[in-house]
Design an enzyme around this catalytic site. Structure first.
Site, PDB file in Angstrom:
ATOM      1  N   SER A   1      15.497  19.535   5.610  1.00 33.45           N
ATOM      2  CA  SER A   1      15.726  18.350   4.764  1.00 33.45           C
ATOM      3  C   SER A   1      17.142  18.333   4.201  1.00 33.45           C
ATOM      4  O   SER A   1      17.807  17.288   4.189  1.00 33.45           O
ATOM      5  CB  SER A   1      14.692  18.266   3.646  1.00 33.45           C
ATOM      6  OG  SER A   1      14.611  19.488   2.949  1.00 33.45           O
TER       7      SER A   1
ATOM      8  N   HIS B   1       7.983  22.528   7.794  1.00 33.34           N
ATOM      9  CA  HIS B   1       8.874  22.500   6.608  1.00 33.34           C
ATOM     10  C   HIS B   1       8.024  22.078   5.406  1.00 33.34           C
ATOM     11  O   HIS B   1       7.016  22.713   5.102  1.00 33.34           O
ATOM     12  CB  HIS B   1      10.057  21.567   6.920  1.00 33.34           C
ATOM     13  CG  HIS B   1      11.160  21.545   5.919  1.00 33.34           C
ATOM     14  ND1 HIS B   1      11.438  22.584   5.056  1.00 33.34           N
ATOM     15  CD2 HIS B   1      12.099  20.583   5.633  1.00 33.34           C
ATOM     16  CE1 HIS B   1      12.484  22.266   4.292  1.00 33.34           C
ATOM     17  NE2 HIS B   1      12.890  21.051   4.618  1.00 33.34           N
TER      18      HIS B   1
ATOM     19  N   HIS C   1       9.119  32.508   7.102  1.00 27.92           N
ATOM     20  CA  HIS C   1      10.311  31.745   6.692  1.00 27.92           C
ATOM     21  C   HIS C   1      11.433  31.945   7.703  1.00 27.92           C
ATOM     22  O   HIS C   1      11.515  33.006   8.332  1.00 27.92           O
ATOM     23  CB  HIS C   1      10.794  32.189   5.302  1.00 27.92           C
ATOM     24  CG  HIS C   1      11.655  31.160   4.645  1.00 27.92           C
ATOM     25  ND1 HIS C   1      13.016  31.130   4.810  1.00 27.92           N
ATOM     26  CD2 HIS C   1      11.340  30.104   3.852  1.00 27.92           C
ATOM     27  CE1 HIS C   1      13.509  30.099   4.135  1.00 27.92           C
ATOM     28  NE2 HIS C   1      12.514  29.461   3.547  1.00 27.92           N
TER      29      HIS C   1
ATOM     30  N   ARG D   1       9.815  31.979  -5.405  1.00 27.07           N
ATOM     31  CA  ARG D   1       9.170  30.744  -5.873  1.00 27.07           C
ATOM     32  C   ARG D   1       7.653  30.929  -5.857  1.00 27.07           C
ATOM     33  O   ARG D   1       6.938  30.410  -6.711  1.00 27.07           O
ATOM     34  CB  ARG D   1       9.597  29.551  -4.995  1.00 27.07           C
ATOM     35  CG  ARG D   1      11.097  29.294  -5.036  1.00 27.07           C
ATOM     36  CD  ARG D   1      11.535  28.251  -4.028  1.00 27.07           C
ATOM     37  NE  ARG D   1      11.334  28.682  -2.638  1.00 27.07           N
ATOM     38  CZ  ARG D   1      11.620  27.942  -1.572  1.00 27.07           C
ATOM     39  NH1 ARG D   1      12.132  26.734  -1.726  1.00 27.07           N
ATOM     40  NH2 ARG D   1      11.406  28.398  -0.352  1.00 27.07           N
TER      41      ARG D   1
ATOM     42  N   ASP E   1       5.229  27.365  -0.281  1.00 29.29           N
ATOM     43  CA  ASP E   1       4.116  26.420  -0.107  1.00 29.29           C
ATOM     44  C   ASP E   1       2.742  27.083  -0.197  1.00 29.29           C
ATOM     45  O   ASP E   1       1.721  26.394  -0.173  1.00 29.29           O
ATOM     46  CB  ASP E   1       4.255  25.721   1.253  1.00 29.29           C
ATOM     47  CG  ASP E   1       5.563  24.945   1.328  1.00 29.29           C
ATOM     48  OD1 ASP E   1       5.858  24.229   0.357  1.00 29.29           O
ATOM     49  OD2 ASP E   1       6.278  25.064   2.327  1.00 29.29           O
TER      50      ASP E   1
HETATM   51  N1  AMX Z   1       1.799  31.702  11.404  1.00 32.22           N
HETATM   52  C1  AMX Z   1       1.779  31.893  12.753  1.00 32.22           C
HETATM   53  N2  AMX Z   1       2.866  32.172  13.492  1.00 32.22           N
HETATM   54  C2  AMX Z   1       4.027  32.310  12.831  1.00 32.22           C
HETATM   55  C3  AMX Z   1       4.127  32.158  11.434  1.00 32.22           C
HETATM   56  C4  AMX Z   1       2.955  31.816  10.718  1.00 32.22           C
HETATM   57  N3  AMX Z   1       2.949  31.598   9.395  1.00 32.22           N
HETATM   58  N4  AMX Z   1       5.411  32.355  11.076  1.00 32.22           N
HETATM   59  C5  AMX Z   1       6.098  32.606  12.195  1.00 32.22           C
HETATM   60  N5  AMX Z   1       5.264  32.572  13.272  1.00 32.22           N
HETATM   61  C6  AMX Z   1       5.598  32.722  14.679  1.00 32.22           C
HETATM   62  C7  AMX Z   1       6.543  31.589  15.112  1.00 32.22           C
HETATM   63  O1  AMX Z   1       5.807  30.405  15.389  1.00 32.22           O
HETATM   64  C8  AMX Z   1       7.226  32.201  16.301  1.00 32.22           C
HETATM   65  O2  AMX Z   1       6.310  32.146  17.381  1.00 32.22           O
HETATM   66  P1  AMX Z   1       6.827  31.849  18.892  1.00 32.22           P
HETATM   67  O3  AMX Z   1       7.851  32.920  19.186  1.00 32.22           O
HETATM   68  O4  AMX Z   1       5.591  31.963  19.694  1.00 32.22           O
HETATM   69  O5  AMX Z   1       7.413  30.481  18.873  1.00 32.22           O
HETATM   70  C9  AMX Z   1       7.366  33.647  15.894  1.00 32.22           C
HETATM   71  O6  AMX Z   1       6.365  33.892  14.884  1.00 32.22           O
HETATM   72  C10 AMX Z   1       8.715  34.018  15.331  1.00 32.22           C
HETATM   73  O7  AMX Z   1       8.983  33.145  14.258  1.00 32.22           O
HETATM   74  P2  AMX Z   1       9.975  33.594  13.084  1.00 32.22           P
HETATM   75  O8  AMX Z   1      11.304  33.864  13.679  1.00 32.22           O
HETATM   76  O9  AMX Z   1       9.352  34.638  12.257  1.00 32.22           O
HETATM   77  O10 AMX Z   1      10.011  32.281  12.193  1.00 32.22           O
HETATM   78  P3  AMX Z   1      10.800  30.932  12.466  1.00 32.22           P
HETATM   79  O11 AMX Z   1      12.112  31.053  11.800  1.00 32.22           O
HETATM   80  O12 AMX Z   1      10.776  30.543  13.900  1.00 32.22           O
HETATM   81  O13 AMX Z   1       9.877  29.877  11.698  1.00 32.22           O
HETATM   82  C11 AMX Z   1       8.605  29.009   9.937  1.00 32.22           C
HETATM   83  C12 AMX Z   1       9.841  29.828  10.298  1.00 32.22           C
HETATM   84  C13 AMX Z   1       8.625  28.776   8.422  1.00 32.22           C
HETATM   85  C14 AMX Z   1       8.687  27.645  10.618  1.00 32.22           C
HETATM   86  C15 AMX Z   1       7.338  29.777  10.346  1.00 32.22           C
HETATM   87  O14 AMX Z   1       7.258  30.999   9.638  1.00 32.22           O
HETATM   88  C16 AMX Z   1       6.066  28.976  10.170  1.00 32.22           C
HETATM   89  O15 AMX Z   1       5.711  28.190  11.047  1.00 32.22           O
HETATM   90  N6  AMX Z   1       5.343  29.162   8.999  1.00 32.22           N
HETATM   91  C17 AMX Z   1       4.177  28.381   8.703  1.00 32.22           C
HETATM   92  C18 AMX Z   1       4.577  27.007   8.225  1.00 32.22           C
HETATM   93  C19 AMX Z   1       5.182  27.083   6.829  1.00 32.22           C
HETATM   94  O16 AMX Z   1       4.624  27.684   5.931  1.00 32.22           O
HETATM   95  N7  AMX Z   1       6.331  26.424   6.659  1.00 32.22           N
HETATM   96  C20 AMX Z   1       6.981  26.315   5.347  1.00 32.22           C
HETATM   97  C21 AMX Z   1       8.276  27.100   5.262  1.00 32.22           C
HETATM   98  C22 AMX Z   1       8.953  26.859   3.924  1.00 32.22           C
HETATM   99  C23 AMX Z   1       9.433  25.457   3.818  1.00 32.22           C
HETATM  100  O17 AMX Z   1      10.322  25.018   4.535  1.00 32.22           O
HETATM  101  N8  AMX Z   1       8.865  24.665   2.947  1.00 32.22           N
END
Ligand code: AMX
Length: 455
Positions: free
Chosen positions: A262, A292, A339, A348, A394
């Site tokens: 964002s 996000h 994250h 947070r 979150d």
């Molecule tokens: N549940 C399941 N799988 C997860 C995960 C979770 N909470 N967090 C990371 N992973 C997976 C990724 O999808 C990725 O899988 P892939 O290689 O098969 O594509 C792998 O682990 C490596 O990911 P990463 O390098 O640890 O994280 P990232 O930087 O790619 O993604 C994020 C970060 C936040 C998108 C991810 O942790 C996620 O999807 N979390 C759940 C959604 C969430 O809570 N988002 C909010 C974040 C905060 C915000 O912006 N408000």
């Protein structure tokens, strides 16, 4: 070039109130202090290498490439975010508070992000008065919002509302007039930032009451602080703590440096000199993604489903471990965990957890979230690929809101967006003050990458 020695345009000067003049002088004073630093970096160190970009980073969402400036906040992977050098706990402790409240006011964090100063009580009071003066929505915007189908997602409604406000942009009008000078951009951006921040809770509350409360609205109360007033307009609880939980939510979500979706979207769109309404409407569309901001909605949904499936049974670490494994096996992410940058439990989350433990530790969803805190990180760690298995912002924000009766999870990301307006618009002011150019990173094709990789 950092713009210095700006003489504020006469017609603007008359329109501004004393508090806006104070803000402008503080921002300009800070900019004058920073100007030599920016000039030296540009002239003497422009060729300094910050790091190599790898093929992996090019494919992998540009993780870890240092390539942007955000003056308002800085994120440390282990410690979390600092607003202008202050940790969130510092902000909770040092920022002025509403009478009887222990929460640092979010509008005071707006002041901090803009000026690098903790405002006095009197300054926050004056800022609040200024925001109230600017808060009315034009009739055309009210009509647009009220005409939307009630099943339009609240985030869609919010971005439509922000775009409907765009014709009020002072930056847009001044730019079109053809007389706006480059060193005046930031003044008009500040003007829009203040009006956008003033109007966004009014717009957001209207959306909530239209969608979930049969269009029965609660008037804004000009005697109240920015977030407390938003809470009373939502109208879900008379409990004074609901105002506090809203203040906390809005203070903690205000800024998270500029690389997240964002903030980066707002920054990118603003770099084309699109005004703050266009820029932040675009940022809000990014916040609406489930990876996000929408994760707060998804997180509460996940907790509610889990609770339903438990069918009244006490949640245990064993049962939650199995639920988490099932979620992963179904190909979904576990919302509220992980994250892109943080490598530790999000501060947070820690602050919200403390608030819940202090005020409503026996709420069933708070108890469930506590068990999740124990059960989920080991499951994510066991995948061997998740870089940060710990809870993020979150994981608990929705749980805190539902305790007070705000259990319409589709609305949660709108509250996030009300807060993030503080950081995103502060950043726009500073980007225009620093004279940052239009963004234009280089993209390449897979063939180009393969050729490069083979060298
Ligand atoms: N549940 C399941 N799988 C997860 C995960 C979770 N909470 N967090 C990371 N992973 C997976 C990724 O999808 C990725 O899988 P892939 O290689 O098969 O594509 C792998 O682990 C490596 O990911 P990463 O390098 O640890 O994280 P990232 O930087 O790619 O993604 C994020 C970060 C936040 C998108 C991810 O942790 C996620 O999807 N979390 C759940 C959604 C969430 O809570 N988002 C909010 C974040 C905060 C915000 O912006 N408000």
């Amino acid at each position: 070039m950092m713009h210095k020695a700006l003489r504020f345009p006469g017609r603007q000067r008359r329109a501004f109130s004393a508090v806006v003049d104070t803000l402008k002088h503080k921002i300009q004073g800070l900019a004058e202090k920073k100007a030599p630093q920016l000039t030296a970096l540009r002239k003497e160190h422009g060729g300094k290498v910050l790091g190599e970009t790898t093929v992996g980073q090019c494919i992998g969402g540009m993780r870890g490439i240092t390539c942007m400036i955000s003056e308002t906040s800085l994120l440390d992977p282990m410690e979390g975010i600092r607003y202008r050098g202050r940790t969130l706990q510092d902000c909770m402790d040092q920022l002025p508070k509403a009478p009887g409240s222990k929460i640092g006011l979010p509008e005071a964090s707006f002041w901090l992000l803009l000026t690098d100063e903790i405002p006095s009580d009197a300054e926050v009071k004056a800022l609040n008065e200024e925001l109230h003066k600017r808060s009315a929505l034009p009739e055309s915007v009210v009509k647009t919002i009220d005409s939307l189908p009630k099943d339009t997602h609240p985030m869609t409604q919010l971005s439509i509302g922000l775009l409907a406000l765009q014709p009020t942009s002072e930056f847009g009008k001044a730019y079109r007039s053809g007389t706006l000078k480059k060193n005046e951009y930031w003044v008009y951006t500040l003007e829009d930032a203040l009006s956008l921040v003033a109007k966004v809770p009014i717009l957001a509350a209207r959306i909530f009451r239209n969608v979930f409360m049969e269009g029965k609205h609660i008037p804004s109360d000009p005697s109240m602080d920015w977030a407390g007033n938003y809470a009373q307009m939502l109208g879900v609880s008379d409990d004074a703590l609901f105002k506090d939980v809203t203040r906390m939510y809005l203070m903690l979500h205000a800024d998270h440096e500029a690389g997240n979706v964002s903030a980066h979207t707002t920054h990118l769109v603003g770099s084309a000199l699109s005004d703050p309404y266009y820029s932040y409407a675009a940022g809000v569309c990014g916040l609406a993604g489930p990876l996000h901001g929408l994760a707060n909605q998804e997180c509460l949904r996940w907790l509610k489903n889990t609770r339903q499936e438990l069918g009244g049974k006490e949640p245990t670490v064993e049962v939650l471990t199995q639920f988490a494994k099932d979620t992963l096996a179904s190909g979904k992410v576990i919302p509220g965990f992980g994250h892109g940058v943080l490598r530790n439990t999000d501060p947070r989350y820690v602050i919200q957890r403390q608030f819940a433990q202090d005020n409503f530790p026996n709420d069933p969803l708070v108890k469930l979230a506590e068990v999740c805190f124990q059960a989920i990180p080991p499951v994510l760690e066991a995948t061997g690929k998740v870089k940060n298995p710990w809870p993020n912002v979150d994981a608990l924000s929705g749980t805190c809101m539902q305790y007070f009766g705000l259990d319409q999870e589709d609305y949660y990301t709108v509250i996030f967006a009300v807060s993030r307006a503080l950081g995103c618009t502060s950043n726009l002011v500073w980007s225009r003050m620093m004279g940052l150019p239009i963004e234009r990173p280089k993209s390449v094709t897979l063939d180009w990458l393969s050729t490069k990789a083979a060298e």
